[in-house]
Design an enzyme around this catalytic site. Structure first.
Site: not given
Ligand code: NAD
Length: 261
Positions: A19, A157, A66, A40, A161
């Site tokens: 994606s 998140y 995974d 994926d 990151k």
């Protein structure tokens, strides 16, 4: 005489290749002649990308993976090695977004996001890096987000990151003497399924595409155009060119000027 493709003879693994940005990267490396493994968790979409890569003239396989599970990651790398014999390029694009703030995020959500985004990147790097060191060649590209620097409330998140940048610098330092380069790409607001999922409808998203200034300072691209997955893939491809052999340990932003670094 037809020109030789730039990645002929090279073998790539693209996580999250089913994606968005990973999809664009998988297509770009396949178009330049690399043999590519699309790793994926969404295996149905991953096989569709395999078909696209083949239409572009490349060789490709999909492996359900995974990235948060070491067993799954090592099995994927084994499959890639069995199929293509080696690995030269790893692009760790797989990731999930998560909105809750520090005060709101549950322990389970924190663990899930850190496991996929940060541990997943770590596991994939670890599973390929000894092969790269042995052959004295490797290109690893990891994916951060502008939120590592300028969080908009998404605690897990942003932390994941930021961790990816620290992890990448550590690995770049360890392997710089072995021909293995490790860099981080930081996309700005990019038109992908992940981004669209934040908006209530495609119509609402389209108003942003038509007028990106609505995103506000720090997120709106100064170029007036939303970043596309292909913009990111084109940049990633530069890191595989021999002319860029001396680039490692860097954090590279592609965002239409929204965040200047
Ligand atoms: N889209 C943006 O604006 C943006 C901005 C900054 C950073 N990023 C980062 O770029 C990367 C790609 O984002 P995108 O927008 O293309 O997202 P996307 O949701 O379109 O694609 C992410 C892919 O990762 C896969 N994935 C999710 N969990 C997985 C797991 N546990 N194991 C394996 N695969 C898994 C998904 O199935 C999907 O194919 C992410 O790491 C994201 O954090 C995106």
């Amino acid at each position: 005489m037809p020109q030789k493709k730039e990645l002929t003879g090279k073998v790539a693994i693209v996580t999250g290749g089913a994606s968005g940005i990973g999809h664009a990267v998988a297509r770009a490396v396949a178009k330049e002649g690399a043999k590519v493994t699309i790793a994926d968790i969404d295996i149905k979409s991953a096989w569709k990308v395999v078909d696209e890569c083949k239409k572009l003239g490349g060789e490709a396989i999909a492996v359900k993976t995974d990235v948060s599970s070491s067993r799954s990651v090592y099995r994927m790398v084994d499959d890639a090695l069995r199929q293509f014999g080696t690995v030269d390029i790893l692009v760790n694009v797989a990731g999930v977004r998560s909105a809750p703030s520090v005060r709101e995020v549950s322990e389970e959500e924190w663990d899930r996001v850190i496991a996929i985004n940060l541990k997943g990147t770590f596991l994939c790097c670890k599973a390929v890096v000894e092969h790269m060191i042995a052959k004295k060649y490797g290109r690893i590209v990891n994916f951060s987000s502008g939120q590592w620097f300028r969080p908009v409330g998404a605690a897990a998140y942003a932390a994941s990151k930021g961790g990816i940048i620290s992890l990448s610098k550590s690995l770049a330092t360890e392997v710089a003497g072995y021909g293995v380069n490790v860099n981080v790409v930081v996309p700005g607001f990019t038109d992908t399924p992940m981004t669209r999922s934040v908006f209530p409808s495609d119509e609402v998203f389209q108003t942003i595409v038509d007028n990106p200034a609505l995103l506000g300072s720090g997120i709106a691209p100064l170029t007036g155009r939303i970043t596309r997955p292909e913009d990111i893939a084109n940049f990633v491809m530069l890191l595989f060119k021999p002319a860029f052999d001396n680039v490692t340990g860097q954090t590279l932003h592609i965002n239409g000027g929204s965040l200047m670094w």
